[in-house]
Motif scaffolding. Structure first.
Motif, PDB file in Angstrom:
ATOM      1  N   ILE A  83      28.762 -37.560 -46.751  1.00 31.79           N
ATOM      2  CA  ILE A  83      28.213 -36.692 -47.792  1.00 31.79           C
ATOM      3  C   ILE A  83      28.491 -37.213 -49.193  1.00 31.79           C
ATOM      4  O   ILE A  83      27.634 -37.176 -50.080  1.00 31.79           O
ATOM      5  CB  ILE A  83      28.752 -35.260 -47.621  1.00 31.79           C
ATOM      6  CG1 ILE A  83      28.177 -34.638 -46.341  1.00 31.79           C
ATOM      7  CG2 ILE A  83      28.413 -34.396 -48.833  1.00 31.79           C
ATOM      8  CD1 ILE A  83      28.698 -33.250 -46.030  1.00 31.79           C
ATOM      9  N   SER A  84      29.688 -37.704 -49.427  1.00 33.94           N
ATOM     10  CA  SER A  84      30.056 -38.157 -50.765  1.00 33.94           C
ATOM     11  C   SER A  84      30.113 -39.681 -50.832  1.00 33.94           C
ATOM     12  O   SER A  84      30.615 -40.329 -49.914  1.00 33.94           O
ATOM     13  CB  SER A  84      31.420 -37.588 -51.161  1.00 33.94           C
ATOM     14  OG  SER A  84      31.372 -36.179 -51.227  1.00 33.94           O
ATOM     15  N   THR A  85      29.590 -40.204 -51.935  1.00 35.12           N
ATOM     16  CA  THR A  85      29.603 -41.650 -52.158  1.00 35.12           C
ATOM     17  C   THR A  85      30.134 -41.962 -53.548  1.00 35.12           C
ATOM     18  O   THR A  85      30.044 -41.121 -54.469  1.00 35.12           O
ATOM     19  CB  THR A  85      28.192 -42.246 -52.006  1.00 35.12           C
ATOM     20  OG1 THR A  85      27.300 -41.587 -52.918  1.00 35.12           O
ATOM     21  CG2 THR A  85      27.664 -42.083 -50.598  1.00 35.12           C
ATOM     22  N   TYR A  86      30.692 -43.147 -53.690  1.00 41.71           N
ATOM     23  CA  TYR A  86      31.292 -43.584 -54.949  1.00 41.71           C
ATOM     24  C   TYR A  86      30.903 -45.032 -55.180  1.00 41.71           C
ATOM     25  O   TYR A  86      30.863 -45.820 -54.238  1.00 41.71           O
ATOM     26  CB  TYR A  86      32.816 -43.449 -54.878  1.00 41.71           C
ATOM     27  CG  TYR A  86      33.270 -42.053 -54.507  1.00 41.71           C
ATOM     28  CD1 TYR A  86      33.360 -41.674 -53.171  1.00 41.71           C
ATOM     29  CD2 TYR A  86      33.588 -41.112 -55.479  1.00 41.71           C
ATOM     30  CE1 TYR A  86      33.753 -40.389 -52.812  1.00 41.71           C
ATOM     31  CE2 TYR A  86      33.986 -39.833 -55.135  1.00 41.71           C
ATOM     32  CZ  TYR A  86      34.053 -39.477 -53.796  1.00 41.71           C
ATOM     33  OH  TYR A  86      34.432 -38.200 -53.453  1.00 41.71           O
ATOM     34  N   TYR A  87      30.633 -45.385 -56.447  1.00 39.26           N
ATOM     35  CA  TYR A  87      30.194 -46.731 -56.776  1.00 39.26           C
ATOM     36  C   TYR A  87      30.917 -47.235 -58.011  1.00 39.26           C
ATOM     37  O   TYR A  87      31.230 -46.471 -58.931  1.00 39.26           O
ATOM     38  CB  TYR A  87      28.692 -46.759 -57.062  1.00 39.26           C
ATOM     39  CG  TYR A  87      27.831 -46.345 -55.893  1.00 39.26           C
ATOM     40  CD1 TYR A  87      27.445 -45.016 -55.724  1.00 39.26           C
ATOM     41  CD2 TYR A  87      27.407 -47.287 -54.961  1.00 39.26           C
ATOM     42  CE1 TYR A  87      26.660 -44.638 -54.646  1.00 39.26           C
ATOM     43  CE2 TYR A  87      26.615 -46.909 -53.874  1.00 39.26           C
ATOM     44  CZ  TYR A  87      26.251 -45.581 -53.731  1.00 39.26           C
ATOM     45  OH  TYR A  87      25.465 -45.210 -52.663  1.00 39.26           O
ATOM     46  N   THR A  88      31.126 -48.539 -58.059  1.00 38.40           N
ATOM     47  CA  THR A  88      31.563 -49.138 -59.300  1.00 38.40           C
ATOM     48  C   THR A  88      30.375 -49.153 -60.254  1.00 38.40           C
ATOM     49  O   THR A  88      29.208 -49.203 -59.829  1.00 38.40           O
ATOM     50  CB  THR A  88      32.111 -50.549 -59.061  1.00 38.40           C
ATOM     51  OG1 THR A  88      32.784 -51.009 -60.218  1.00 38.40           O
ATOM     52  CG2 THR A  88      31.011 -51.526 -58.686  1.00 38.40           C
TER      53      THR A  88
END
Length: 125
Positions: free
Chosen positions: A56-61
């Motif tokens: 559900i949750s994503t993180y990116y530089t």
């Protein structure tokens, strides 16, 4: 411990696309937060993107936001990284990793205890 194998790397021209896959064996991925890191020649390994165990949750530089998409298919025990609008500065060995400890930061490399062998991505200008 989970074993990870990356695939999908290669040589592509600037502006092109690649899709990396990370296949797991030994244990189910569905309890792990997963991430992609990369390491360019002469540089330290850096965080690229992470996805929580349920997807559900994503993180990116910041440098890949809007161009890369991380996803996972727990039924297939596989994680993906869709890379669009590739730039020469994206050239690196890309590694997938499973998080085995949570320090409070999704980008902390020391939190990831299981790693693949890496796949080379080369973007030509």
């Amino acid at each position: 411990q989970v074993q990870l194998v990356e695939s999908g790397g290669g040589l592509v021209q600037a502006g092109g696309s690649l899709r990396l896959s990370c296949a797991a064996s030994g244990r189910s991925l569905n309890t792990y937060t997963m991430a992609w890191f990369r390491q360019a020649p002469g540089k330290e390994r850096e965080f690229v993107a992470a996805v929580t165990s349920n997807g559900i949750s994503t993180y990116y530089t910041d440098s890949v936001k809007g161009r890369f998409t991380i996803s996972r298919d727990n039924a297939k025990n596989t994680m993906y990284l869709q890379m669009n609008s590739l730039k020469p500065e994206d050239t690196a060995v890309y590694y997938c990793a499973a998080r085995t400890y949570y320090s409070g930061s999704y980008s902390s490399i020391s939190d990831f205890g299981s790693w693949g062998q890496g796949t080379q991505v080369t973007v030509s200008s």
